[in-house]
Scaffold this motif. Structure first.
Motif, PDB file in Angstrom:
ATOM      1  N   ILE A 175       0.837  -1.198   0.000  1.00  0.00           N
ATOM      2  CA  ILE A 175       0.000   0.000   0.000  1.00  0.00           C
ATOM      3  C   ILE A 175       0.874   1.252   0.000  1.00  0.00           C
ATOM      4  O   ILE A 175       2.031   1.230   0.426  1.00  0.00           O
ATOM      5  N   THR A 190      -1.843  -6.236  -2.816  1.00  0.00           N
ATOM      6  CA  THR A 190      -2.112  -4.872  -3.243  1.00  0.00           C
ATOM      7  C   THR A 190      -3.608  -4.622  -3.301  1.00  0.00           C
ATOM      8  O   THR A 190      -4.367  -5.511  -3.693  1.00  0.00           O
ATOM      9  N   PRO A 191      -4.047  -3.410  -2.951  1.00  0.00           N
ATOM     10  CA  PRO A 191      -5.467  -3.089  -3.066  1.00  0.00           C
ATOM     11  C   PRO A 191      -5.913  -2.849  -4.500  1.00  0.00           C
ATOM     12  O   PRO A 191      -7.108  -2.692  -4.760  1.00  0.00           O
ATOM     13  N   ASN A 192      -4.983  -2.830  -5.428  1.00  0.00           N
ATOM     14  CA  ASN A 192      -5.299  -2.483  -6.818  1.00  0.00           C
ATOM     15  C   ASN A 192      -5.462  -3.693  -7.724  1.00  0.00           C
ATOM     16  O   ASN A 192      -5.333  -3.574  -8.947  1.00  0.00           O
ATOM     17  N   GLY A 221      -4.737  -9.726  -2.172  1.00  0.00           N
ATOM     18  CA  GLY A 221      -5.098  -8.321  -2.266  1.00  0.00           C
ATOM     19  C   GLY A 221      -6.596  -8.177  -2.427  1.00  0.00           C
ATOM     20  O   GLY A 221      -7.354  -9.104  -2.148  1.00  0.00           O
ATOM     21  N   ALA A 222      -7.028  -7.011  -2.868  1.00  0.00           N
ATOM     22  CA  ALA A 222      -8.461  -6.717  -2.957  1.00  0.00           C
ATOM     23  C   ALA A 222      -9.004  -7.085  -4.334  1.00  0.00           C
ATOM     24  O   ALA A 222      -9.425  -6.221  -5.121  1.00  0.00           O
ATOM     25  N   ASP A 267     -15.336  -2.487   2.729  1.00  0.00           N
ATOM     26  CA  ASP A 267     -13.922  -2.156   2.620  1.00  0.00           C
ATOM     27  C   ASP A 267     -13.163  -3.473   2.455  1.00  0.00           C
ATOM     28  O   ASP A 267     -13.411  -4.434   3.171  1.00  0.00           O
ATOM     29  N   TYR A 268     -12.224  -3.474   1.507  1.00  0.00           N
ATOM     30  CA  TYR A 268     -11.444  -4.679   1.236  1.00  0.00           C
ATOM     31  C   TYR A 268      -9.985  -4.399   1.587  1.00  0.00           C
ATOM     32  O   TYR A 268      -9.438  -3.354   1.225  1.00  0.00           O
ATOM     33  N   TYR A 269      -9.364  -5.375   2.237  1.00  0.00           N
ATOM     34  CA  TYR A 269      -8.032  -5.184   2.763  1.00  0.00           C
ATOM     35  C   TYR A 269      -7.057  -6.180   2.141  1.00  0.00           C
ATOM     36  O   TYR A 269      -7.428  -7.300   1.790  1.00  0.00           O
ATOM     37  N   ILE A 270      -5.799  -5.756   2.059  1.00  0.00           N
ATOM     38  CA  ILE A 270      -4.764  -6.682   1.621  1.00  0.00           C
ATOM     39  C   ILE A 270      -4.361  -7.568   2.791  1.00  0.00           C
ATOM     40  O   ILE A 270      -4.730  -7.320   3.941  1.00  0.00           O
ATOM     41  N   SER A 320      -0.473  -5.467   5.702  1.00  0.00           N
ATOM     42  CA  SER A 320      -0.195  -4.037   5.512  1.00  0.00           C
ATOM     43  C   SER A 320       0.651  -3.459   6.635  1.00  0.00           C
ATOM     44  O   SER A 320       1.060  -2.309   6.578  1.00  0.00           O
TER      45      SER A 320
END
Length: 322
Positions: A187, A219-221, A246-247, A315-318, A321
């Protein structure tokens, strides 16, 4: 995730800690039980209240036939940056070193992933030109300059925030025989500022001609990256692809399903995802011959999504982090 346990095996060899477990709970083996130098991956580490890493490493070099060592694991070295000079000064003692893992650190007991301190690791790669595997855990302070290696086949970075400069340095490196690349992007708050443009040299197939296994992780991406991967030329020559921890939501999976065929892959790793049962079912139906890794985030976190509202705004989390 293997990151929560010390390495038990590395480069096809069992891991053996020189001098016993540095926390003192596991004493060194009795005389006669130390393995031959080339039979194990040697782990060298210190502890919070133990001797300095340089002292530990010097003892290892003195007591073990390092000319026969092919795999080396560096554990906890202190809360200071990686002692690169300690490794590079000893390079001549390791003429047959082929695999090096830096940062086999217990992220719950010794240092969180985001706390693991590094510095410029380029001298390590230049000091050990015969390395076929190089893996680094942690990225705080990590820097890298473009380099060339004809030997390197596996390159992995495990991080809570991988600097874009490191990603760009890998992309600018000359690695004609690299077969596997894993990037834990992390992140932005932890320094993970790489963008899709930084990843473009890998995705367009213009770099790394031997690449067969590619991973973008933690990664959140992931949804956006899945969209880019769906049309990426490099995918056609991959044997496995990982978009994990990741998300990744239904949006990303839909992009993969709508993109280029993935049926040629041997494996598709999507662990840690946030996919609906309907979408995982579609993936299984569309890719019957592909080994799918589909451990959901809800499974990893204890059976259900602990975040979000009843209206579906989640909300989505890796995975890591901190």
């Amino acid at each position: 995730m293997e990151i929560y346990e010390p390495l038990a095996e590395y480069a096809g060899l069992p891991v053996f800690t020189h001098g016993g477990d540095p926390d003192g709970e596991t004493p060194p083996p009795p005389d006669g039980e130390t393995p031959a130098a080339g039979e194990v991956a040697w782990r060298v580490a210190t502890s919070y209240d133990g001797p300095e890493f340089a002292e530990r490493f010097a003892a290892f070099v003195e007591e073990v036939d390092t000319a026969a060592v092919t795999a080396l694991v560096i554990g906890f070295w202190d809360m200071e940056p990686l002692p690169v000079r300690v490794l590079t000064d000893a390079a001549a003692a390791f003429p047959n070193l082929r695999a090096l893992f830096v940062g086999d650190i217990d992220i719950e007991e010794e240092a969180h992933l985001s706390w693991i301190q590094h510095t410029d690791i380029t001298p390590v790669l230049r000091a050990f030109p015969g390395l076929e595997r190089f893996e680094v855990r942690g990225a705080d302070g990590l820097t890298l300059s473009p380099f060339r290696s004809d030997a390197l086949k596996v390159l992995r970075f495990e991080s809570a925030g991988l600097p874009a400069d490191v990603v760009r340095a890998v992309a600018a490196s000359d690695l004609p025989n690299l077969e596997r690349l894993d990037l834990w992007l992390g992140i932005e708050y932890r320094g993970g500022d790489a963008t899709a443009d930084d990843l473009a040299p890998f995705l367009d197939g213009g770099r790394l001609p031997s690449l067969r296994h590619f991973g973008l992780l933690n990664t959140p991406n992931l949804d956006d990256l899945a969209g880019a991967v769906a049309s990426a030329p490099v995918v056609a020559r991959l044997e496995s692809l990982t978009l994990a921890w990741g998300a990744l939501t239904d949006r990303g999976a839909e992009a993969l399903l709508a993109g280029q065929p993935l049926t040629h892959l041997r494996g598709l790793g999507l662990d840690g995802h946030y996919l609906s049962p309907e979408t995982t079912g579609r993936l299984k139906a569309a890719l019957p011959g592909v080994a799918l890794a589909l451990e959901a985030a809800r499974d990893h976190m204890g059976g259900e999504f602990p975040w979000g509202d009843d209206d579906g705004d989640r909300d989505y989390y890796i995975a890591v982090s901190e």
